[in-house]
Design an enzyme around this catalytic site. Structure first.
Site, mmCIF file in Angstrom:
data_model
loop_
_atom_site.group_PDB
_atom_site.id
_atom_site.type_symbol
_atom_site.label_atom_id
_atom_site.label_comp_id
_atom_site.label_asym_id
_atom_site.label_seq_id
_atom_site.Cartn_x
_atom_site.Cartn_y
_atom_site.Cartn_z
ATOM 1 N N TRP A 75 90.052 34.598 43.448
ATOM 2 C CA TRP A 75 88.597 34.561 43.351
ATOM 3 C C TRP A 75 88.188 33.331 42.582
ATOM 4 O O TRP A 75 88.839 33.030 41.582
ATOM 5 C CB TRP A 75 88.055 35.821 42.650
ATOM 6 C CG TRP A 75 86.564 35.893 42.793
ATOM 7 C CD1 TRP A 75 85.632 35.486 41.864
ATOM 8 C CD2 TRP A 75 85.846 36.331 43.943
ATOM 9 N NE1 TRP A 75 84.378 35.668 42.375
ATOM 10 C CE2 TRP A 75 84.473 36.173 43.655
ATOM 11 C CE3 TRP A 75 86.218 36.818 45.200
ATOM 12 C CZ2 TRP A 75 83.473 36.498 44.569
ATOM 13 C CZ3 TRP A 75 85.235 37.149 46.099
ATOM 14 C CH2 TRP A 75 83.872 36.983 45.776
ATOM 15 N N HIS A 123 78.274 32.114 38.247
ATOM 16 C CA HIS A 123 79.464 31.504 37.655
ATOM 17 C C HIS A 123 80.695 31.852 38.502
ATOM 18 O O HIS A 123 80.655 32.815 39.256
ATOM 19 C CB HIS A 123 79.598 32.086 36.239
ATOM 20 C CG HIS A 123 80.626 31.414 35.403
ATOM 21 N ND1 HIS A 123 81.719 32.086 34.889
ATOM 22 C CD2 HIS A 123 80.725 30.141 34.990
ATOM 23 C CE1 HIS A 123 82.449 31.244 34.182
ATOM 24 N NE2 HIS A 123 81.872 30.067 34.229
ATOM 25 N N THR A 128 83.362 33.384 38.117
ATOM 26 C CA THR A 128 83.953 34.723 38.020
ATOM 27 C C THR A 128 83.103 35.798 38.697
ATOM 28 O O THR A 128 83.596 36.905 38.928
ATOM 29 C CB THR A 128 84.074 35.151 36.541
ATOM 30 O OG1 THR A 128 82.759 35.094 35.951
ATOM 31 C CG2 THR A 128 85.025 34.271 35.779
ATOM 32 N N LYS A 129 81.854 35.509 38.965
ATOM 33 C CA LYS A 129 80.906 36.572 39.322
ATOM 34 C C LYS A 129 81.019 37.018 40.785
ATOM 35 O O LYS A 129 81.683 36.379 41.584
ATOM 36 C CB LYS A 129 79.480 36.120 38.981
ATOM 37 C CG LYS A 129 79.301 35.716 37.503
ATOM 38 C CD LYS A 129 79.437 36.895 36.540
ATOM 39 C CE LYS A 129 79.730 36.513 35.107
ATOM 40 N NZ LYS A 129 78.619 36.006 34.340
ATOM 41 N N LEU A 130 80.318 38.096 41.130
ATOM 42 C CA LEU A 130 80.454 38.705 42.461
ATOM 43 C C LEU A 130 79.878 37.815 43.562
ATOM 44 O O LEU A 130 80.291 37.891 44.714
ATOM 45 C CB LEU A 130 79.748 40.068 42.485
ATOM 46 C CG LEU A 130 80.303 41.106 41.511
ATOM 47 C CD1 LEU A 130 79.474 42.385 41.555
ATOM 48 C CD2 LEU A 130 81.763 41.421 41.850
#
Ligand SMILES: *Cc1c(COP(=O)(O)O)cnc(C)c1O
Length: 425
Positions: free
Chosen positions: A22, A200, A202-204
């Site tokens: 991811w 960002h 890391t986000k979904l």
């Protein structure tokens, strides 16, 4: 602890088998980026070329997805929070109630608009702002309540909305971790006076860096627009091709916190896959809830009004019997070795976070009356402290795997907690 061998001496459970990566590009991502690259129109300040900007297109798509009238993309989740706070009237000397458990930006952005974050405790099941604790923190200086939908939970929005209304406060929903979650059929971010999102890496929903602020209130949206584009906003009628679309209205001084056209185009493409990926994460998380719940662990809960749950992180509480023999940090380290996946403790309470230190920034104008509330260790927030000691979490990428991957995670917990039961005395 060795980082190559698990404590029982066997090789780690997941040696050599990687987890899903991811972020990952959606089917349309490459085409979208190339289109911007060759258009030469890389910013919303670029000359008008007869087409809507990618920012405008993403804003319209995301607003429609959420069911909200206005969306203003921003350079980051931090920028969306700062502009939303300010657009809701928060400024020097005001207090904003912030949950004690969150990422540092939930509090640093309040300081960033010269207001004071006042921490309130969280609910032990959801780890989100407890409405009763928020109510107890209200003073005559309170201007807004910031709620965070943390990890996989949707906060108790009905009670918080009613509380804000009763006291004439703005409700700001930091939805940086919950793109697509809903409460009583409404997407999170749209129940508050303003909702904010982070894109960002890391986000979904991600464009590496990025954010958006949403609101039903056109006046708040217009202020956010100005705050994020140096006091400019989009002209109501398109200009002649070759001229700038942004008008120097000077209505409200701002800063440059604009999202680039690359990021907006990427987000429009990524949004297509959000619901599908959220469904995969949800199914795997439900499998884990069953497996880990059956072993005496306590998966994070969500509020009863939740109608769609999303998973930025999977969070689970360790039983007291385990914690009396082994601190959560040690369990997290052992799981990380077994799984080759970064398992960590949830955020520390914000006032104890190394990332939250108002005194390190002389720019903040905090009156002496407020200083007391900012001093570390003076807060009485037992639930946040207990959660920080007992809950572990890992990133949602692991939830994009197969059901067998969830069984591996459960097996790693079984091994690590089993080894802890074998510890002497
Ligand atoms: C990520 C995050 C932010 C900040 O977003 P950035 O895009 O990193 O600026 C704010 N609040 C919460 C809860 C977050 O998880």
């Amino acid at each position: 602890m060795s980082t190559t061998r698990a404590p029982h001496g066997r090789p780690p459970l997941r040696a050599g088998r990687p987890w899903p990566r991811w972020p990952r590009p959606s089917a349309g991502a490459e085409q979208a980026l190339l289109e911007v690259l060759h258009s030469g129109r890389w910013s919303i300040a670029s000359p008008y070329d007869g087409n809507p900007t990618h920012e405008q297109r993403f804003a319209a798509r995301f607003a429609a997805y959420l069911g909200v009238g206005n969306c203003v993309p921003t350079a980051s989740g931090t920028a969306s929070l700062m502009t939303a706070l300010e657009a809701c009237g928060v400024g020097a000397g005001d207090e904003v109630i912030v949950p004690a458990l969150s990422w540092a930006a939930s509090a640093s952005t309040v300081l960033g608009v010269n207001a004071v974050p006042v921490f309130a405790d969280v609910d032990p099941g959801t780890l989100c702002l407890d409405p009763a604790a928020a109510e107890a923190a209200i003073t005559p200086a309170t201007k807004a309540i910031m709620v965070v939908h943390l990890y996989s939970a949707v906060a108790e929005l009905a009670a918080l909305r009613a509380l804000a209304d009763r006291h004439g406060l703005a409700l700001i929903e930091d939805s940086a971790q919950a793109h697509g979650a809903s409460y009583r059929g409404r997407k999170v971010g749209t129940v508050g006076d303003a909702g904010t999102f982070s894109m960002h890496h890391t986000k979904l929903l991600s464009s590496g860096e990025g954010g958006a602020a949403v609101t039903h209130d056109a006046r708040i949206a217009r202020r956010i627009e100005h705050l994020r584009a140096d006091g400019r906003c989009r002209s109501t009628a398109p200009p002649a091709p070759g001229l700038p679309e942004l008008v120097e209205s000077g209505e409200l001084m701002g800063s440059n916190r604009c999202l680039s056209e690359f990021q907006s185009a990427l987000l429009t493409a990524q949004l297509e896959e959000l619901d599908g990926l959220n469904a995969v994460r949800r199914a795997n998380a439900e499998t884990l809830d069953r497996l880990l719940g059956g072993m005496g662990l306590t998966p994070q809960r969500t509020s009863p009004g939740t109608t769609e749950r999303t998973y930025f992180g999977y969070a689970v509480g360790l039983p007291g019997a385990v914690l009396s023999t082994m601190p959560a940090e040690t369990v997290a380290g052992a799981l990380t070795v077994e799984l080759g996946l970064h398992v960590k403790q949830v955020y520390p309470p914000l006032y104890a976070s190394p990332l939250y230190d108002p005194a390190s920034r002389p720019r903040f104008d905090i009156g002496s009356g407020h200083l007391d509330r900012l001093v570390r260790g003076r807060h009485d927030l037992p639930v946040a402290e207990q959660a920080a000691r007992s809950f572990l979490t890992f990133h949602h990428a692991a939830l994009l795997g197969e059901e067998a991957d969830m069984e591996d995670i459960a097996e790693a917990f079984r091994r690590v907690l089993g080894s802890c039961a074998e510890l002497p005395g």
